[in-house]
Design a protein around this motif. Structure first.
Motif, mmCIF file in Angstrom:
data_model
loop_
_atom_site.group_PDB
_atom_site.id
_atom_site.type_symbol
_atom_site.label_atom_id
_atom_site.label_comp_id
_atom_site.label_asym_id
_atom_site.label_seq_id
_atom_site.Cartn_x
_atom_site.Cartn_y
_atom_site.Cartn_z
ATOM 1 N N ASN A 173 0.778 -1.231 0.000
ATOM 2 C CA ASN A 173 0.000 0.000 0.000
ATOM 3 C C ASN A 173 0.813 1.287 0.000
ATOM 4 O OD1 ASN A 173 -3.055 -0.667 0.333
ATOM 5 N ND2 ASN A 173 -1.971 -2.143 1.621
ATOM 6 N N TRP A 174 2.117 1.187 -0.162
ATOM 7 C CA TRP A 174 2.955 2.378 -0.159
ATOM 8 C C TRP A 174 2.539 3.348 -1.259
ATOM 9 C CZ3 TRP A 174 5.896 4.623 3.195
ATOM 10 C CH2 TRP A 174 6.822 5.597 2.799
ATOM 11 N N ASP A 175 2.195 2.807 -2.416
ATOM 12 C CA ASP A 175 1.807 3.641 -3.552
ATOM 13 C C ASP A 175 0.566 4.465 -3.213
ATOM 14 O OD1 ASP A 175 2.831 0.852 -4.223
ATOM 15 O OD2 ASP A 175 3.358 1.926 -6.062
ATOM 16 N N TYR A 176 -0.421 3.821 -2.553
ATOM 17 C CA TYR A 176 -1.648 4.507 -2.160
ATOM 18 C C TYR A 176 -1.351 5.605 -1.144
ATOM 19 C CZ TYR A 176 -6.247 5.152 0.058
ATOM 20 O OH TYR A 176 -7.400 5.695 0.591
ATOM 21 N N LEU A 177 -0.473 5.310 -0.194
ATOM 22 C CA LEU A 177 -0.114 6.298 0.825
ATOM 23 C C LEU A 177 0.538 7.521 0.182
ATOM 24 C CD1 LEU A 177 1.532 5.566 4.248
ATOM 25 C CD2 LEU A 177 2.452 7.351 2.795
ATOM 26 N N ILE A 178 1.411 7.285 -0.792
ATOM 27 C CA ILE A 178 2.095 8.394 -1.456
ATOM 28 C C ILE A 178 1.111 9.249 -2.248
ATOM 29 C CG2 ILE A 178 3.750 8.984 -3.275
ATOM 30 C CD1 ILE A 178 5.060 8.245 -0.622
ATOM 31 N N ARG A 179 0.272 8.617 -3.050
ATOM 32 C CA ARG A 179 -0.707 9.376 -3.838
ATOM 33 C C ARG A 179 -1.637 10.181 -2.918
ATOM 34 N NH1 ARG A 179 -1.486 8.242 -9.470
ATOM 35 N NH2 ARG A 179 -3.350 9.529 -9.237
ATOM 36 N N SER A 180 -2.100 9.548 -1.854
ATOM 37 C CA SER A 180 -2.997 10.233 -0.921
ATOM 38 C C SER A 180 -2.315 11.415 -0.257
ATOM 39 C CB SER A 180 -3.485 9.246 0.149
ATOM 40 O OG SER A 180 -4.219 8.183 -0.424
ATOM 41 N N SER A 181 -1.068 11.241 0.123
ATOM 42 C CA SER A 181 -0.324 12.314 0.787
ATOM 43 C C SER A 181 -0.097 13.487 -0.149
ATOM 44 C CB SER A 181 1.015 11.782 1.304
ATOM 45 O OG SER A 181 0.824 10.766 2.273
ATOM 46 N N LEU A 182 0.239 13.207 -1.400
ATOM 47 C CA LEU A 182 0.448 14.273 -2.372
ATOM 48 C C LEU A 182 -0.848 15.043 -2.631
ATOM 49 C CD1 LEU A 182 2.713 12.363 -4.925
ATOM 50 C CD2 LEU A 182 3.433 14.203 -3.386
ATOM 51 N N GLU A 183 -1.946 14.326 -2.678
ATOM 52 C CA GLU A 183 -3.244 14.969 -2.879
ATOM 53 C C GLU A 183 -3.569 15.894 -1.719
ATOM 54 O OE1 GLU A 183 -7.945 13.732 -3.629
ATOM 55 O OE2 GLU A 183 -6.396 12.190 -3.461
ATOM 56 N N ILE A 184 -3.344 15.433 -0.489
ATOM 57 C CA ILE A 184 -3.598 16.253 0.696
ATOM 58 C C ILE A 184 -2.727 17.501 0.697
ATOM 59 C CG2 ILE A 184 -3.348 16.311 3.215
ATOM 60 C CD1 ILE A 184 -4.145 13.326 3.199
ATOM 61 N N GLU A 185 -1.491 17.367 0.201
ATOM 62 C CA GLU A 185 -0.554 18.490 0.176
ATOM 63 C C GLU A 185 -0.849 19.472 -0.946
ATOM 64 O OE1 GLU A 185 2.241 19.092 2.458
ATOM 65 O OE2 GLU A 185 0.766 17.816 3.475
ATOM 66 N N GLY A 186 -1.878 19.199 -1.765
ATOM 67 C CA GLY A 186 -2.310 20.160 -2.764
ATOM 68 C C GLY A 186 -1.752 19.984 -4.158
ATOM 69 N N TYR A 187 -1.095 18.877 -4.429
ATOM 70 C CA TYR A 187 -0.590 18.627 -5.777
ATOM 71 C C TYR A 187 -1.751 18.358 -6.738
ATOM 72 C CZ TYR A 187 4.200 18.199 -4.035
ATOM 73 O OH TYR A 187 5.435 18.447 -3.483
ATOM 74 N N SER A 188 -1.601 18.785 -7.966
ATOM 75 C CA SER A 188 -2.617 18.527 -8.976
ATOM 76 C C SER A 188 -2.534 17.073 -9.435
ATOM 77 C CB SER A 188 -2.425 19.453 -10.177
ATOM 78 O OG SER A 188 -1.228 19.121 -10.875
ATOM 79 N N ASN A 225 11.082 14.593 -4.596
ATOM 80 C CA ASN A 225 9.900 15.306 -4.136
ATOM 81 C C ASN A 225 9.959 15.594 -2.642
ATOM 82 O OD1 ASN A 225 6.856 14.908 -2.951
ATOM 83 N ND2 ASN A 225 6.891 16.119 -4.839
ATOM 84 N N GLU A 226 9.619 16.819 -2.267
ATOM 85 C CA GLU A 226 9.710 17.259 -0.870
ATOM 86 C C GLU A 226 8.774 16.471 0.042
ATOM 87 O OE1 GLU A 226 8.831 21.261 1.812
ATOM 88 O OE2 GLU A 226 9.067 21.426 -0.362
ATOM 89 N N THR A 227 7.548 16.239 -0.405
ATOM 90 C CA THR A 227 6.591 15.491 0.419
ATOM 91 C C THR A 227 7.054 14.058 0.629
ATOM 92 O OG1 THR A 227 4.728 16.857 -0.309
ATOM 93 C CG2 THR A 227 4.205 14.678 0.573
ATOM 94 N N VAL A 228 7.561 13.431 -0.416
ATOM 95 C CA VAL A 228 8.088 12.069 -0.293
ATOM 96 C C VAL A 228 9.228 12.030 0.713
ATOM 97 C CG1 VAL A 228 9.333 10.232 -1.509
ATOM 98 C CG2 VAL A 228 7.378 11.361 -2.600
#
Length: 374
Positions: A173-188, A225-228
């Motif tokens: 589930n690492w991929d899901y966690l990354i996508r979700s985190s980027l979305e929360i941080e405001g990435y398009s 990536n900074e969020t990663v």
């Protein structure tokens, strides 16, 4: 490269199940518990029994991600108190290399190895004629959603029920966690797709025997990536061929690939995801035991919707689902449900859902695994 970020911390331990209250209460008593694994390692834990009567069933805990300190920390106290009050014995042990358990701790211990531990513990309990050992069930959170089904598949005649909390589908589930985190941080979405695509491309090379230099090029955007970097705790460093850091990471790249493959993991080209449990759908479809699945609607660590759909497809009428729409992966009432929010100091004060035990105990009693009259 530590471990290609494939099985990093995808889960939070459900801390509301543990505390450091006294070792015994009025209605249950606790003893240290030991058993020997098929690897000839002695694992140490605790067994909490109803104090004034024999247990009707036993629940074994399949741990989530990370180290454990069950015995010394007197963990899962509230969990043990609640279940023993209904005539259910609770058995928990420390992972290898943790607490008093023998062996070496591996933060990415193969889930199959953890499932074998459960089989070994069941064998011991039944040999000892432990009260309630004719009705053994598994409670597992997050990573336990891989472990429990493997154990049930191996011990179908000996495991009578399963409670899955924030459980998993077949994929890492690492991929899901990354996508979700980027979305929360405001990435398009286009930005997320590029960063996520870099991770998938790197994973594809890693799993399919790709050259190390090609891997570094493919995964660069993701690692920069900074969020990663905030999530992984790893600052991006440009590795120069011929340098000591480059050679060390290159060696680790090939060692990790050999390790993951030998542990039974694989890569699904179509999904672009790492498969943790092969043939997972057929394994779940073979179950005839009752299953309770509890999810947080804001879970951004594990793709709970995918897990729910898989459970419903495979287990049908044997399945009961409870969703806490405002809860996160740890069943806390958080604002975003994101991993980074869970790392903030203020997160420790966030409240948990308030009827978790009522739901779980009600289900257990309805299925005749508890002493409902107590």
């Amino acid at each position: 490269m530590k471990n290609n970020s494939l099985l990093n911390c995808v889960a939070l331990i459900l801390l509301f199940l543990s505390s450091s209250i006294a070792f015994a209460t009025s209605h249950f008593e606790t003893e240290e518990f030991y058993f020997v694994t098929s690897n000839n390692e002695k694992l140490s834990g605790i067994i909490s029994r109803p104090k004034e009567f024999d247990a009707k069933s036993i629940i074994m805990v399949a741990h989530s991600y990370g180290a454990t300190n069950v015995v010394e920390g007197n963990q899962y106290h509230n969990f043990r108190s609640q279940l023993t009050s209904k005539g259910i014995t609770v058995v928990i042990w420390d992972k290898p290399g943790c607490g008093k358990s023998e062996g070496e701790f591996d933060i990415n211990q193969p889930v199959k190895s953890s499932a074998i531990e459960i089989s070994n513990a069941i064998k011991y309990l039944r040999q000892e004629n432990e009260p309630g050992s004719d009705q053994i069930g598994i409670w597992g959170s997050s990573r336990g959603g891989w472990i429990a089904p493997l154990a049930i598949n191996e011990e179908q005649s000996n495991i009578k029920f399963w409670i899955s909390v924030s459980g998993t589908d077949a994929y890492e589930n690492w991929d899901y966690l990354i996508r979700s985190s980027l979305e929360i941080e405001g990435y398009s979405k286009p930005e997320i797709d590029k960063i996520y695509g870099s991770l998938v491309d790197g994973n594809r090379l890693f799993w399919n025997g790709g050259d190390y230099d090609e891997y570094l090029k493919a995964i660069k955007l993701y690692k920069q990536n900074e969020t990663v970097q905030r999530i992984t705790g790893e600052k991006y460093v440009e590795l120069v061929p011929g340098s000591k850091a480059y050679e060390s990471d290159r060696t680790l790249y090939y060692q990790n690939r050999k390790k993951w493959l030998s542990n039974g993991y694989s890569f699904d080209e179509e999904a672009g995801l790492v498969v943790v449990v092969k043939d997972f759908e057929n394994i779940l479809s073979s179950f005839s035991i009752p299953v309770l699945a509890i999810f947080g609607g804001k879970d951004k660590n594990v793709d709970w919707r995918s897990t729910k759909a898989l459970y419903e497809k495979t287990m049908g009428s044997n399945l009961t689902v409870k969703i806490y729409e405002k809860a996160d992966h740890a069943l806390k009432l958080s604002e975003t449900g994101g991993y980074l929010e869970s790392q903030e100091k203020s997160y420790q004060k966030y409240p948990y859902v308030d009827d978790y035990y009522e739901v779980m105990l009600g289900w257990l009693c309805a299925n005749e695994f508890c002493q409902d009259s107590l």
